[in-house]
Design an enzyme around this catalytic site. Sequence first.
Site, mmCIF file in Angstrom:
data_model
loop_
_atom_site.group_PDB
_atom_site.id
_atom_site.type_symbol
_atom_site.label_atom_id
_atom_site.label_comp_id
_atom_site.label_asym_id
_atom_site.label_seq_id
_atom_site.Cartn_x
_atom_site.Cartn_y
_atom_site.Cartn_z
ATOM 1 N N CYS A 149 0.819 -1.190 0.000
ATOM 2 C CA CYS A 149 0.000 0.000 0.000
ATOM 3 C C CYS A 149 0.866 1.258 0.000
ATOM 4 C CB CYS A 149 -0.861 -0.029 1.237
ATOM 5 S SG CYS A 149 -2.050 1.254 1.214
ATOM 6 N N ILE B 184 -7.802 0.995 -4.990
ATOM 7 C CA ILE B 184 -6.851 0.074 -4.396
ATOM 8 C C ILE B 184 -5.545 0.794 -4.105
ATOM 9 C CG2 ILE B 184 -5.631 -2.117 -4.718
ATOM 10 C CD1 ILE B 184 -7.721 -2.610 -7.042
ATOM 11 N N CYS B 185 -5.017 0.545 -2.914
ATOM 12 C CA CYS B 185 -3.757 1.150 -2.554
ATOM 13 C C CYS B 185 -2.651 0.123 -2.813
ATOM 14 C CB CYS B 185 -3.806 1.529 -1.081
ATOM 15 S SG CYS B 185 -2.421 2.508 -0.600
ATOM 16 N N LEU B 186 -2.010 0.245 -3.940
ATOM 17 C CA LEU B 186 -1.015 -0.750 -4.321
ATOM 18 C C LEU B 186 0.094 -0.019 -5.075
ATOM 19 C CD1 LEU B 186 -0.677 -3.879 -4.288
ATOM 20 C CD2 LEU B 186 -1.732 -3.918 -6.535
#
Lengths: 547, 151
Positions: A4, B86-88
């Site tokens: 993340c 989405i945190c990617l």
Amino acid sequence: MGSCCSKEPPNTGPVEPYVPSPVAVPSTTRGITETRVAAPKLVVDPRIVDELILELLALIASFVDNEEESPVSLVKLHVIAEKEEGWFQVVTSMVRIIPLDNPLGPSAITIVFDDCPLPSKEQVIKLTQMLGLSAMRALAADIDVQVERNICVVLGCIADKLAGPNSVAVLTEETLDYMLSFLMFRREPRIVLFALIALEKFAHTTENKLTIKERLNKEDDNPLLLLERHANSQDYTWRQVGFCAKWALDNLFTVEGRCLSYQTVDMSKINALMNTQDVSEYLKISCDGLEARCDSYSFESVRCTFPVNSGVWYYECLIITPGVMQIGWATKSSHFLNHICINQKGKIIKEGYGIGDDIYSLSYDGCRRLIWHGAKPTPVPDVEGWRPGDIVGCLIDMDAEEAIFTVNGVHVRTCTHLFEVSRRNNVDLKQSSQGFFAAASFMAFQQCRFNFGVESFRYPPNRPFKIFNEHGSLTDEQKRVVPRRITLELLRETTVKENACTLCFDADSCCVLEPCQHRGFCSLCTAQLKECPMCRAAILQIRVEST
Amino acid sequence: MAALPRRIIKETQRLMQEPVPGISAVPSETNARYFHVIVTGPEDSPFEGGLFKLELFLPEDYPMSAPKVRFITKIYHPNIDRLGRICLDILKDKWSPALQIRTVLLSIQALLSAPNPDDPLANDVAELWKVNESEAIRNAKEWTRRYAMDN
């Protein structure tokens, strides 16, 4: 594996708890009620939902900042729609109150659907039952055009969101009958148009496409064949119906024995048109390449085939729908960003980028009455908003270094932005990237027709000017507006060469990155790299191997 | 239509011919740059048994910039917010043109197996994940059952 990387809390405004008040709830629909399922209980005062929707609609008309946070009304509607009952309330409220004559009404519905949680298929089927969608409803005598039009817009949104098996489940026989009845009986064109668009969205799922096609072909006269005759109508709503019917017949619901439009259209006099190789994904272009329409929920753009870099040039544009379009000039440096994009903070920016949204382009939006350049709007409050049938004139004078917009011959603004950019950045936009192209961007459900001189101009400027159609030259191949599905089929047969670049598969690989020694890339791709795609090492030198 | 790069055609062909286990990615009928994606919840994760819909879009300058991916099915996960974003890192600054649609989707599946509440996108979810992991996992299972098990 990725991890993340960005932090941004979702900005959810609080919604006041609702205490039911003893107000009468207006019924969502009129007409037949027998098969109707009872509406679920209310979670919020319906007046609040109505207000939020009208507030949003008013806001969209002035929604000009691409970087803006989600409007508060939209965030609140999202919170309400998170509960199943709330979702019903939001949808039925839109159906009831979005005004028929507001040019941004259907767009507002798509924006709400885009932001609200996705419904389950059970939820949607329940909605169609609640509304009593059926042939009977479509054929009722006391039809409310606004409500039925809005229902068709909603169905289109749902079909678009639920592509796949859910879309098949949602397209019940009754719902299909409802939409087809409008087409077959050619009632009010504003409903026919959105019923047709909804069918098109359902047809994104192959099984539905086959079902709909079969139903259409079962009729003695396929209704689309009758509807496509309106494609040149002077009634601008019917004309849109005609355009969409023709497009559907060429792209989705083909009919045996009917030639595709591009095979029969006479292109002999046309030497400049919308470039089918230079358009964002979803824009629909007529078979003669001069009329364009957007029915997707993204902002779609196109450039024409012929660039100009000296002298004075003029073209006209017939406005067919009164909503948001940005018509003007662009260089090859303007990028079409037609999809949701994500800024550095990880926030999705809903509005697309179009003509006038960068410094390499300039446009006029006669709906919101704004001149666009560099994503900055300049209001032109002294002119009236455009209406179907209006003629927008676009003139560019590279000697006087100005661009002029007119509507029906009336001067809107003289703009020098494009030439100031050249001076400020010490680059000549006229010479760099080929020159200026006629170009336009379209919001959902908007349509216009370009005249590059194949017909005489209605409001020619009073200075000497040149005409695209007299100077352009295209091969037969370049003039052909082939339906996208056929182009896609041809492309699918493409093969890849043995030593092709591993990034684009187009050119030969010939470059070796130093010092990491990774290879397999062509010079075009390598030029765009900041670090090695394989090991992320800095690229200090590029060695070209001869093959 | 802008001509479709060979790279996209090639990737699409391979996705069709050799699908990734537990992942389906089908291009839209009308737009070869838009994919309907379904990811199955990984075993031994709170998302097991769920089918998660996503949308994937290849921007104009793909593969020089990353695909845009978003969950459409609601999911209770510290690195996925209420809009499905989405945190990617590989979708943002750690993108490389050597990555592909299939590697992106595998990374997303891996993110379901290994939530990272220390670098959250959905703050409330991450908070609970840190202070009361078992309750967070219960919520995730409940959301999976409620939103991702629709047949």
